[in-house]
Design a protein around this motif. Structure first.
Motif, PDB file in Angstrom:
ATOM      1  N   GLY A   1     -15.555   3.030  -9.463  1.00  7.91           N
ATOM      2  CA  GLY A   1     -16.446   2.047 -10.048  1.00  7.91           C
ATOM      3  C   GLY A   1     -16.089   0.597  -9.780  1.00  7.91           C
ATOM      4  N   LYS A   2     -16.062  -0.191 -10.833  1.00  9.29           N
ATOM      5  CA  LYS A   2     -15.815  -1.629 -10.698  1.00  9.29           C
ATOM      6  C   LYS A   2     -14.438  -1.914 -10.102  1.00  9.29           C
ATOM      7  N   GLU A   3     -13.466  -1.070 -10.398  1.00  4.70           N
ATOM      8  CA  GLU A   3     -12.118  -1.297  -9.861  1.00  4.70           C
ATOM      9  C   GLU A   3     -12.151  -1.265  -8.339  1.00  4.70           C
ATOM     10  N   PHE A   4     -12.910  -0.328  -7.784  1.00  6.10           N
ATOM     11  CA  PHE A   4     -12.998  -0.256  -6.328  1.00  6.10           C
ATOM     12  C   PHE A   4     -13.827  -1.410  -5.775  1.00  6.10           C
ATOM     13  N   LEU A   5     -14.972  -1.715  -6.406  1.00  5.22           N
ATOM     14  CA  LEU A   5     -15.817  -2.812  -5.928  1.00  5.22           C
ATOM     15  C   LEU A   5     -15.069  -4.140  -5.943  1.00  5.22           C
ATOM     16  N   ALA A   6     -14.137  -4.293  -6.874  1.00  8.10           N
ATOM     17  CA  ALA A   6     -13.369  -5.535  -6.954  1.00  8.10           C
ATOM     18  C   ALA A   6     -12.332  -5.655  -5.838  1.00  8.10           C
ATOM     19  N   ASN A   7     -12.142  -4.566  -5.071  1.00  6.00           N
ATOM     20  CA  ASN A   7     -11.103  -4.576  -4.039  1.00  6.00           C
ATOM     21  C   ASN A   7     -11.630  -4.111  -2.679  1.00  6.00           C
ATOM     22  N   VAL A   8     -12.902  -4.417  -2.381  1.00  7.49           N
ATOM     23  CA  VAL A   8     -13.476  -4.008  -1.089  1.00  7.49           C
ATOM     24  C   VAL A   8     -13.722  -5.190  -0.155  1.00  7.49           C
ATOM     25  N   GLY A   9     -13.381  -6.389  -0.587  1.00 11.03           N
ATOM     26  CA  GLY A   9     -13.676  -7.571   0.212  1.00 11.03           C
ATOM     27  C   GLY A   9     -12.740  -7.752   1.392  1.00 11.03           C
ATOM     28  N   THR A  10     -13.006  -8.799   2.161  1.00  9.72           N
ATOM     29  CA  THR A  10     -12.216  -9.091   3.351  1.00  9.72           C
ATOM     30  C   THR A  10     -10.747  -9.291   3.009  1.00  9.72           C
ATOM     31  N   ARG A  11     -10.458  -9.853   1.862  1.00  5.32           N
ATOM     32  CA  ARG A  11      -9.063 -10.032   1.431  1.00  5.32           C
ATOM     33  C   ARG A  11      -8.297  -8.724   1.529  1.00  5.32           C
ATOM     34  N   ASP A  12      -8.907  -7.635   1.071  1.00  5.95           N
ATOM     35  CA  ASP A  12      -8.215  -6.352   1.028  1.00  5.95           C
ATOM     36  C   ASP A  12      -8.299  -5.617   2.361  1.00  5.95           C
ATOM     37  N   VAL A  13      -9.389  -5.809   3.107  1.00  9.60           N
ATOM     38  CA  VAL A  13      -9.490  -5.216   4.439  1.00  9.60           C
ATOM     39  C   VAL A  13      -8.376  -5.760   5.338  1.00  9.60           C
ATOM     40  N   VAL A  14      -8.087  -7.044   5.203  1.00 13.61           N
ATOM     41  CA  VAL A  14      -7.026  -7.670   5.998  1.00 13.61           C
ATOM     42  C   VAL A  14      -5.661  -7.068   5.645  1.00 13.61           C
ATOM     43  N   ARG A  15      -5.432  -6.804   4.394  1.00 13.52           N
ATOM     44  CA  ARG A  15      -4.166  -6.176   3.991  1.00 13.52           C
ATOM     45  C   ARG A  15      -4.075  -4.771   4.584  1.00 13.52           C
ATOM     46  N   ASP A  16      -5.192  -4.038   4.556  1.00 13.58           N
ATOM     47  CA  ASP A  16      -5.217  -2.714   5.174  1.00 13.58           C
ATOM     48  C   ASP A  16      -4.910  -2.809   6.666  1.00 13.58           C
ATOM     49  N   LEU A  17      -5.456  -3.838   7.305  1.00 14.12           N
ATOM     50  CA  LEU A  17      -5.263  -4.003   8.744  1.00 14.12           C
ATOM     51  C   LEU A  17      -3.784  -4.224   9.082  1.00 14.12           C
ATOM     52  N   ASP A  18      -3.072  -4.940   8.234  1.00 10.59           N
ATOM     53  CA  ASP A  18      -1.655  -5.145   8.518  1.00 10.59           C
ATOM     54  C   ASP A  18      -0.853  -3.872   8.258  1.00 10.59           C
ATOM     55  N   VAL A  19      -1.246  -3.099   7.256  1.00 12.84           N
ATOM     56  CA  VAL A  19      -0.608  -1.799   7.060  1.00 12.84           C
ATOM     57  C   VAL A  19      -0.876  -0.915   8.276  1.00 12.84           C
ATOM     58  N   LEU A  20      -2.091  -0.953   8.797  1.00  7.92           N
ATOM     59  CA  LEU A  20      -2.431  -0.168   9.985  1.00  7.92           C
ATOM     60  C   LEU A  20      -1.581  -0.589  11.180  1.00  7.92           C
ATOM     61  N   ARG A  21      -1.445  -1.884  11.380  1.00  2.70           N
ATOM     62  CA  ARG A  21      -0.608  -2.372  12.491  1.00  2.70           C
ATOM     63  C   ARG A  21       0.788  -1.769  12.426  1.00  2.70           C
ATOM     64  N   ALA A  22       1.364  -1.807  11.219  1.00  3.82           N
ATOM     65  CA  ALA A  22       2.725  -1.288  11.059  1.00  3.82           C
ATOM     66  C   ALA A  22       2.770   0.226  11.263  1.00  3.82           C
ATOM     67  N   ALA A  23       1.782   0.938  10.720  1.00  6.17           N
ATOM     68  CA  ALA A  23       1.761   2.397  10.841  1.00  6.17           C
ATOM     69  C   ALA A  23       1.550   2.841  12.284  1.00  6.17           C
ATOM     70  N   LEU A  24       0.872   2.013  13.076  1.00  8.35           N
ATOM     71  CA  LEU A  24       0.685   2.307  14.497  1.00  8.35           C
ATOM     72  C   LEU A  24       1.952   2.043  15.305  1.00  8.35           C
ATOM     73  N   GLY A  25       2.924   1.377  14.692  1.00  7.97           N
ATOM     74  CA  GLY A  25       4.174   1.065  15.376  1.00  7.97           C
ATOM     75  C   GLY A  25       4.113  -0.190  16.218  1.00  7.97           C
ATOM     76  N   ASP A  26       3.117  -1.043  15.966  1.00  8.68           N
ATOM     77  CA  ASP A  26       2.961  -2.282  16.738  1.00  8.68           C
ATOM     78  C   ASP A  26       3.621  -3.439  15.998  1.00  8.68           C
ATOM     79  N   GLU A  27       4.506  -4.135  16.677  1.00 11.28           N
ATOM     80  CA  GLU A  27       5.129  -5.309  16.073  1.00 11.28           C
ATOM     81  C   GLU A  27       4.107  -6.407  15.848  1.00 11.28           C
ATOM     82  N   LYS A  28       3.155  -6.530  16.786  1.00  9.23           N
ATOM     83  CA  LYS A  28       2.121  -7.560  16.691  1.00  9.23           C
ATOM     84  C   LYS A  28       0.749  -6.905  16.891  1.00  9.23           C
TER      85      LYS A  28
END
Length: 487
Positions: free
Chosen positions: A180-207
């Motif tokens: 519900g609202k908890e998820f809608l409050a955390n779907v913006g670009t702010r949180d997508v960017v955090r996911d993207l950095d976690v993805l970078r690390a999980a892929l094993g890429d330094e950059k």
């Protein structure tokens, strides 16, 4: 804004003049994300030399030990001389990066990149193969909303109905979406960017090496600001200017579509859309009387949306010309198909969910506009810059939806100023209908990047057949070379 200094504050200031000031409190420690950044991705084959997986991330990054959600991934492994991963997002908000990666893996122009990079597409949280998905209206409710003429009724009663409907829409999103609202409050670009950095690390890429189209450029710019030293290369095509507020972004986009329609009219030289007046004579009657389109009907709003869809690429202009000619003959089927494609509705009447995700992200990414007079002025500005919309506009609903959205914004528009960022390559097209050229110019300046100007009428261009653009973009992604270019 200045604050008045009260008696208690004055006492503290006087005490500070006669005693040693206390040591400043240490900054709060960032949450430990090790279990996310160090996760092993479980890739499994999913056809055509592709692998699929899911990335686990916190629902709320302020509570990393709390609930988790997943981000859908698709990978095409590098053929030889691997540099690292090239992460791609197609935009939206609501676009599926997994589908884009699968498509690019079959694109001849992308062959040099497929040799050197693992091509990785990701569906932002709430979108596509990610879980949970943002869900608001049912398929039948989406069809009914598109067929309605409520957006064209600007009378006081019509406005009240619109506000009631948009308020109900936000409530449905909060009710139908998991968490519900908890998820809608955390779907913006702010949180997508955090996911993207976690993805970078999980892929094993330094950059991070990143390719973003349209809204994907906003993700890229926000990542550059949050993690400038984690960037290897950013190619941003069809740029959004993150300094623009919601109203200005809609006004400039409407003007961009008017510009593209003018260019289409010059090319077409046809009675149905040779100029704005001809186009209006064709579609305005649909406000009162929608046109038969197979088993459905073409509403005025769908006629506008279908025209939007046909203006995205010059390659679609012949089909758009034929669709408008059909409308003149009393058949709305082809123009309705353009609108279906825009809304990502398949032939079975199923929607991808992109339109719900679009509103959910936009409403938390921008400062909220709640003043009805300001919304009315925005509508007037849109029509002044895009007279072909006269009679109503689908985008007006966005202002109304966001004005009553059930969770507050998590970002505010501003010009990014990242420090220590390698130069991005920003591609901007002179007659881009959806993200007008000036936005790319401004974004390149704000990021200290290199601007590649494409002369044409289309939305995004890299890896779509323009040899000049493709050569420059591929060279940048592989070895980092880029210079101001005009193609």
């Amino acid at each position: 804004m200045r604050r008045a200094v009260g008696l208690a504050a004055l006492t503290v200031l006087l005490a500070a003049c006669t005693s040693t000031p206390p040591a400043p409190a240490p900054p709060p420690r960032p949450p430990d994300l090790g279990k996310f950044t160090q996760q092993k991705l479980a890739w499994t084959p999913c056809g055509d030399a592709l692998d699929c997986a899911h990335l686990t991330v916190p629902l709320d990054y302020a509570k990393p030990d709390g609930k988790t959600v997943t981000v859908g991934l698709l990978r095409h492994k590098a053929a030889k001389q691997r540099i690292g991963s090239l992460v791609v997002n197609p935009g939206g908000p609501g676009g599926w990066g997994t589908a884009t990666a699968a498509s690019l893996a079959k694109t001849p122009a992308a062959a040099p990149l497929l040799d050197r990079f693992d091509l990785v597409g990701f569906d932002p949280r709430g979108v596509g193969t990610s879980e949970p998905r943002i869900t608001c209206r049912t398929d039948a409710e989406q069809d009914a909303d598109r067929a309605s003429d409520i957006e064209s009724d600007l009378s006081p009663d019509g406005v009240k109905k619109q506000l009631a409907e948009t308020t109900a829409y936000g409530a449905k999103c909060a009710e139908a979406t998991k968490y519900g609202k908890e998820f809608l409050a955390n779907v913006g670009t702010r949180d997508v960017v955090r996911d993207l950095d976690v993805l970078r690390a999980a892929l094993g890429d330094e950059k991070l090496t990143y390719l973003g189209y349209s809204y994907g450029t906003q993700i890229g710019a926000a990542y550059a600001e949050a993690y400038p030293r984690n960037v290897r290369a950013l190619l941003l095509d069809g740029a959004i200017d993150p300094a623009q507020g919601l109203v200005d972004s809609l006004v400039t986009q409407a003007a961009g579509f008017q510009d593209a329609l003018n260019e289409f009219g010059k090319w077409c030289a046809c009675a149905t859309a040779g100029d704005t007046e001809a186009f209006q004579r064709l579609v305005r009657p649909l406000i009162a009387k929608p046109l038969p389109a197979g088993t459905r009907k073409l509403s005025f709003e769908d006629a506008i949306t279908g025209t939007f869809g046909g203006l995205y690429s010059r390659g679609d202009w012949p089909a758009l010309k034929a669709a408008l000619a059909q409308v003149a003959q009393g058949n709305g089927r082809t123009l309705l198909a353009f609108a279906d494609d825009y809304y990502q509705r398949d032939r079975d009447g199923k929607y991808s969910g992109a339109i719900d995700a679009y509103f959910a992200v936009r409403c938390v990414d921008h400062t909220r506009v709640t003043d009805r007079a300001a919304i009315d002025r925005a509508h007037e500005r849109m029509l002044a810059g895009a007279p072909f919309l006269a009679g109503g506009t689908p985008d007006t609903s966005e202002l109304d939806i966001c004005s009553t959205w059930p969770v507050p914004p998590t970002s505010a528009e501003h010009a990014p100023r990242p420090a220590g960022l390698p130069k991005p390559l920003v591609v901007s097209t002179t007659h881009d209908p959806a993200t007008p050229y000036r936005q790319g110019v401004d974004l390149a300046k704000d990021l200290g990047g290199v601007l590649l100007t494409h002369e044409g009428v289309q939305h995004t261009v890299f890896l779509q057949g323009d040899t000049c653009v493709d050569r420059a973009g591929i060279a940048y992604l592989i070895d980092g070379t880029a210079s101001e270019t005009r193609c």
